[in-house]
Design an enzyme around this catalytic site. Structure first.
Site, PDB file in Angstrom:
ATOM      1  CB  SER A 178      12.451  24.337   6.746  1.00 30.85           C
ATOM      2  OG  SER A 178      11.620  25.063   7.592  1.00 30.85           O
ATOM      3  CG  ASP A 348      17.398  28.742  11.128  1.00 31.35           C
ATOM      4  OD1 ASP A 348      16.275  29.272  11.265  1.00 31.35           O
ATOM      5  OD2 ASP A 348      17.622  27.786  10.374  1.00 31.35           O
ATOM      6  CG  HIS A 377      14.757  28.991   8.095  1.00 30.53           C
ATOM      7  ND1 HIS A 377      14.973  27.950   8.968  1.00 30.53           N
ATOM      8  CD2 HIS A 377      13.725  28.607   7.314  1.00 30.53           C
ATOM      9  CE1 HIS A 377      14.104  26.992   8.724  1.00 30.53           C
ATOM     10  NE2 HIS A 377      13.335  27.360   7.730  1.00 30.53           N
TER      11      HIS A 377
END
Ligand SMILES: *[C@@H]1O[C@H](CO)[C@@H](O)[C@H](O)[C@H]1NC(C)=O
Ligand SMILES: *[C@@H]1O[C@H](CO)[C@@H](O)[C@H](O)[C@H]1NC(C)=O
Ligand SMILES: *[C@@H]1O[C@H](CO)[C@@H](O)[C@H](O)[C@H]1NC(C)=O
Ligand SMILES: *[C@@H]1O[C@H](CO)[C@@H](O)[C@H](O)[C@H]1NC(C)=O
Ligand SMILES: *[C@@H]1O[C@H](CO)[C@@H](O)[C@H](O)[C@H]1NC(C)=O
Ligand SMILES: *[C@@H]1O[C@H](CO)[C@@H](O)[C@H](O)[C@H]1NC(C)=O
Length: 400
Positions: A178, A348, A377
């Site tokens: 991320s 995601d 995610h």
């Protein structure tokens, strides 16, 4: 009698104050020299790494703006089995290095890599729970939180990688998640870490936030919640504080967001494989403070669709960047020769497949792509199958 008690309490308070001042003075002096003094531990190794099976050492890295980051070096205890070189794992926003050690040992990337023979380094950003703080400011002071994502790009990541490189004398196998992918892409674009990385595996890679579908993040961005809070003088964002609650309230009042049902899927997308008995663990460690300006910069990128530096407003942009708009980080200058693996998920909501496709089209090289249609995610770090679906392919990619 009472008077005497009060007086004794006062004396105690004074003694404590002096003790604290002395300790702090000592700490600052010890920190300023960085080199050989034994460090006070942040507790990371004690809390997350079993001392029996692994060696875990904590070290301090000072950034040029005075932050004292903690990094941990984890290996198996037998030196003969440590022969695959250094790997560096970098977490996402509002997290710390614990991200890589929260699952069972066989399912946590940090331990899988150590077992497989890597010298594993865990990065922790300036705002993480496990850090040594700052040379001048405490976490309670506004100055401590006076930074945006650009500072992570300019300072934290290059400082940590330089430290590891100086220690291990080899470029690292990089794993980012991320915001840990965004930061790597931006620092690579700036050229500051290119020589320090041999291969990069990026989980939930973010090279833009234009197509973001997260109802929560888009609502927060388009309601300019970040601007509202910045203007009201908020410097630190903590999800558990009054400010955090205000942030939730404003955003959840938007018709697009349904906060009554699983807030986490409103933020990350619907996770297919999340271990439900781990939700409380995840919530605890993925709700660390960050700076309001870091969040604001994310929101700016959602609104502008650009992968850019902090937007200070027209007038200040001209002063700072000599242009009305902040410059973009240009990922096309990342050398085509750097092997990259992009692991991304179909559900995601933060690393949307359209943004990932845009990233791939901009990169000069052809990254390997691992597409997991059901993943959202949080699955990349907390999915029950992440070790098979994601981590094993990463190890294969590094060894290929
Ligand atoms: C682990 O620590 C022990 C004790 O300090 C040391 O003898 C051993 O060499 C270390 N192993 C590695 C791989 O660093
Ligand atoms: C933060 O770190 C301290 C030790 O430095 C620890 O006691 C505390 O539990 C940690 N909090 C979280 C949320 O991880
Ligand atoms: C934050 O940093 C900027 C310079 O980058 C400075 O102008 C400003 O006064 C600082 N604000 C606080 C609260 O420290
Ligand atoms: C690099 O490592 C050497 C020896 O371990 C140490 O003396 C030096 O201070 C390190 N430099 C930096 C910039 O960390
Ligand atoms: C889920 O997490 C718990 C620990 O909280 C663990 O004992 C269990 O094995 C995990 N389940 C799966 C399927 O990974
Ligand atoms: C997770 O792995 C197990 C077996 O290892 C498999 O049966 C299951 O279908 C996988 N789940 C998903 C969602 O891929």
């Amino acid at each position: 009698m009472l008077e005497q008690q009060v007086k004794m309490r006062d004396e105690k308070v004074i003694v404590w104050c002096i003790a604290i001042l002395l300790l702090q003075g000592f700490h600052v002096r010890a920190s300023a020299q960085v080199t050989n003094l034994p460090l006070p531990s942040t507790g990371f190794c004690e809390s997350f790494v079993s001392p029996i099976s692994y060696n875990c050492t904590e070290m301090m890295v000072q950034t040029h703006d005075g932050f004292l980051l903690a990094i941990q070096r984890i290996t198996t205890s037998n030196p003969l089995t440590v022969r695959k070189g250094p790997a560096f794992l970098y977490h996402g926003i509002m997290e710390g290095g614990e991200t890589w050690a929260l699952n069972a040992n066989d399912d946590s990337l940090a331990f899988m890599m150590a077992n497989s023979g890597y010298e594993v380094w865990i990065g922790n950003t300036r705002s993480s729970n496990y850090t040594f703080g700052h040379l001048k400011f405490t976490r309670k002071e506004k100055e401590f939180w006076n930074w945006s994502w650009d500072d992570l790009v300019k300072s934290d990541l290059p400082s940590m990688l330089q430290y590891v490189n100086n220690y291990s004398k080899q470029p690292v196998y990089y794993v980012g998640y991320s915001q840990g992918t965004m930061t790597a892409l931006a620092s690579l674009s700036e050229g500051s870490i290119t020589a320090l990385i041999s291969k990069a595996a990026l989980l939930s890679p973010i090279g833009s936030l234009k197509y973001i579908t997260s109802p929560f993040a888009s609502a927060a961005s388009y309601l300019f919640v970040d601007e509202i809070l910045l203007l009201s003088g908020v410097a630190e964002f903590s999800a558990n504080s009054d400010v955090g609650k205000r942030f939730l309230d404003i955003t959840c009042a938007s018709s697009q967001v349904d906060c009554r049902h699983e807030l986490i899927s409103q933020i990350t997308g619907t996770n297919c494989c999340f271990n439900t008995s781990q939700i409380s663990v995840y919530n605890k460690y993925s709700m660390q403070s960050t700076s309001m300006r870091n969040l604001a910069q994310m929101a700016q990128m959602v609104r502008s669709g650009r992968f850019s530096m902090y937007d200070h407003g027209f007038w200040n942009n001209v002063k700072k960047y000599s242009s009305l708009f902040p410059p973009e980080y240009d990922v096309s200058v990342i050398p085509a020769t750097l092997p990259i693996l992009l692991a991304h998920g179909g559900n995601d909501a933060l690393a949307d497949p359209n943004d990932v496709a845009a990233l791939i089209s901009k990169l000069a090289g052809s990254p390997q792509v691992l597409y997991l249609p059901k993943y959202a995610h949080a699955d990349f770090v907390m999915g029950t199958n992440a070790s098979q679906d994601v981590y094993t392919p990463i190890l294969e990619f590094f060894q290929a």
